[in-house]
Scaffold this motif. Sequence first.
Motif, mmCIF file in Angstrom:
data_model
loop_
_atom_site.group_PDB
_atom_site.id
_atom_site.type_symbol
_atom_site.label_atom_id
_atom_site.label_comp_id
_atom_site.label_asym_id
_atom_site.label_seq_id
_atom_site.Cartn_x
_atom_site.Cartn_y
_atom_site.Cartn_z
ATOM 1 N N THR A 177 60.551 -104.977 92.496
ATOM 2 C CA THR A 177 60.415 -104.377 93.823
ATOM 3 C C THR A 177 59.097 -104.765 94.489
ATOM 4 O O THR A 177 58.901 -104.446 95.665
ATOM 5 C CB THR A 177 60.503 -102.849 93.730
ATOM 6 N N GLU A 178 58.226 -105.425 93.762
ATOM 7 C CA GLU A 178 56.986 -105.949 94.323
ATOM 8 C C GLU A 178 57.052 -107.472 94.338
ATOM 9 O O GLU A 178 57.352 -108.097 93.313
ATOM 10 C CB GLU A 178 55.766 -105.497 93.523
ATOM 11 N N LEU A 179 56.803 -108.062 95.506
ATOM 12 C CA LEU A 179 56.833 -109.521 95.659
ATOM 13 C C LEU A 179 55.405 -110.031 95.649
ATOM 14 O O LEU A 179 54.587 -109.647 96.497
ATOM 15 C CB LEU A 179 57.531 -109.907 96.968
ATOM 16 N N GLN A 180 55.092 -110.911 94.681
ATOM 17 C CA GLN A 180 53.739 -111.413 94.499
ATOM 18 C C GLN A 180 53.685 -112.915 94.728
ATOM 19 O O GLN A 180 54.646 -113.639 94.444
ATOM 20 C CB GLN A 180 53.234 -111.090 93.091
ATOM 21 N N ALA A 181 52.550 -113.367 95.237
ATOM 22 C CA ALA A 181 52.305 -114.804 95.385
ATOM 23 C C ALA A 181 51.958 -115.392 94.025
ATOM 24 O O ALA A 181 51.240 -114.779 93.235
ATOM 25 C CB ALA A 181 51.175 -115.052 96.376
ATOM 26 N N ASP A 182 52.517 -116.570 93.749
ATOM 27 C CA ASP A 182 52.274 -117.184 92.448
ATOM 28 C C ASP A 182 51.207 -118.261 92.495
ATOM 29 O O ASP A 182 50.842 -118.820 91.457
ATOM 30 C CB ASP A 182 53.580 -117.792 91.907
ATOM 31 N N ALA A 183 50.680 -118.592 93.683
ATOM 32 C CA ALA A 183 49.658 -119.631 93.818
ATOM 33 C C ALA A 183 48.930 -119.421 95.131
ATOM 34 O O ALA A 183 49.468 -118.792 96.063
ATOM 35 C CB ALA A 183 50.294 -121.023 93.766
ATOM 36 N N PRO A 184 47.711 -119.920 95.264
ATOM 37 C CA PRO A 184 46.995 -119.775 96.537
ATOM 38 C C PRO A 184 47.647 -120.621 97.616
ATOM 39 O O PRO A 184 48.181 -121.705 97.355
ATOM 40 C CB PRO A 184 45.587 -120.272 96.203
ATOM 41 N N GLY A 185 47.620 -120.114 98.839
ATOM 42 C CA GLY A 185 48.222 -120.873 99.936
ATOM 43 C C GLY A 185 48.139 -120.106 101.239
ATOM 44 O O GLY A 185 47.458 -119.076 101.356
#
Length: 368
Positions: A177-185
């Motif tokens: 239910t939490e969407l996280q970024a997997d890399a900087p951008g």
Amino acid sequence: MGTSVGAVSSIPGRTAPWPALILLALLSACQQAEAPPPDIRPVKTVTVERRADEQSVSLTGQIRAQDEVSLAFRTDGRMLERSANIGDQVKPGQVVARLDPQNQQNALRSAQASLSAAPGQLTQARNTFERQQGLLQKGYTTRAQFDDAQQARQTAEAQVDSAQAQLRNAQDQLGYTELQADAPGTVTAKGAEPGEVVKAGQMIVQVARQGGRDAVFDVPAHLVRMGPRQATITIALADDPSVKAIGRVREIAPQADPVTRTYQVKVGLTDPPEAMRLGSTVVGRASATSGEVIEVPATALTEANGRPAVWVVDPATQTVALRNIDVVRYDPASVTVSQGIEAGDVVVTAGVQALRPGQKVRLLGVTS
């Protein structure tokens, strides 16, 4: 009987009258007149040469990230929050959006309760099995009762494993239910707003990862065929040509766009300047060579038998002949020819409309 006046006399020795003499004189003059000179038409010509067909290509494209990903939830639900907007910088592990976790929390509590009850059932089943095993050795119980106790113990063990797996799955579902970024951008697009019910896999935000950049162009098929993959391409900003970068073709789409019938070509940039931001409009220039061709002025082109043709001068007889040609490319001032004429041929460039096969010509100027 008398002879009529003015008649031609047929009596020998008598002089012919004046009208007959005048007629004979005119006939003699016609026979002695020279034939009219042939029609020699002045024309301008050029001596053609064969050269490598080096074509300069200029196309307009835009700057994109080499690695661009779409972030999406792995489960369905109603989105409560989206903390990342277009242009925002994101870091690894940063939460960019959240779903309503109520259903996943309920499933987690149910899994925890099942796991809490399963060990007690397993302990009871094991104790029963151990008693039946001791009684069987002493002969105080039947084999069937022992088998039932053994089966109950195995079932209780399986229920514990199942409850543990359900708990892990419920924990994962809650984490989804939490969407996280997997890399900087950098966020370049968004696909849903808070309050919407979204599906698993639906794009929520699009992130251009930090790193390399591409200049992306839509290239016609004939340029894709003739252009070498290792060609160096000069990229410049459309609104500021002084900002430049060098790139090489990194990827060519295997299939043409169904609407434009062009191929998407990605050019990887080497050390692009900061001014070449994502989405910037750029102009790419490159040279492509497709073998040897002959180029003639556009004014030399005519038509014969429904095909392009030119008039070629025979140097020995100074006469012209019409010759069909194969045209590779039409330009405003010239025509590129692949077959039909050879290097050294003298081609008429002015006056082609008034010529006929075998006509003599006078060359006004021969250039090469």
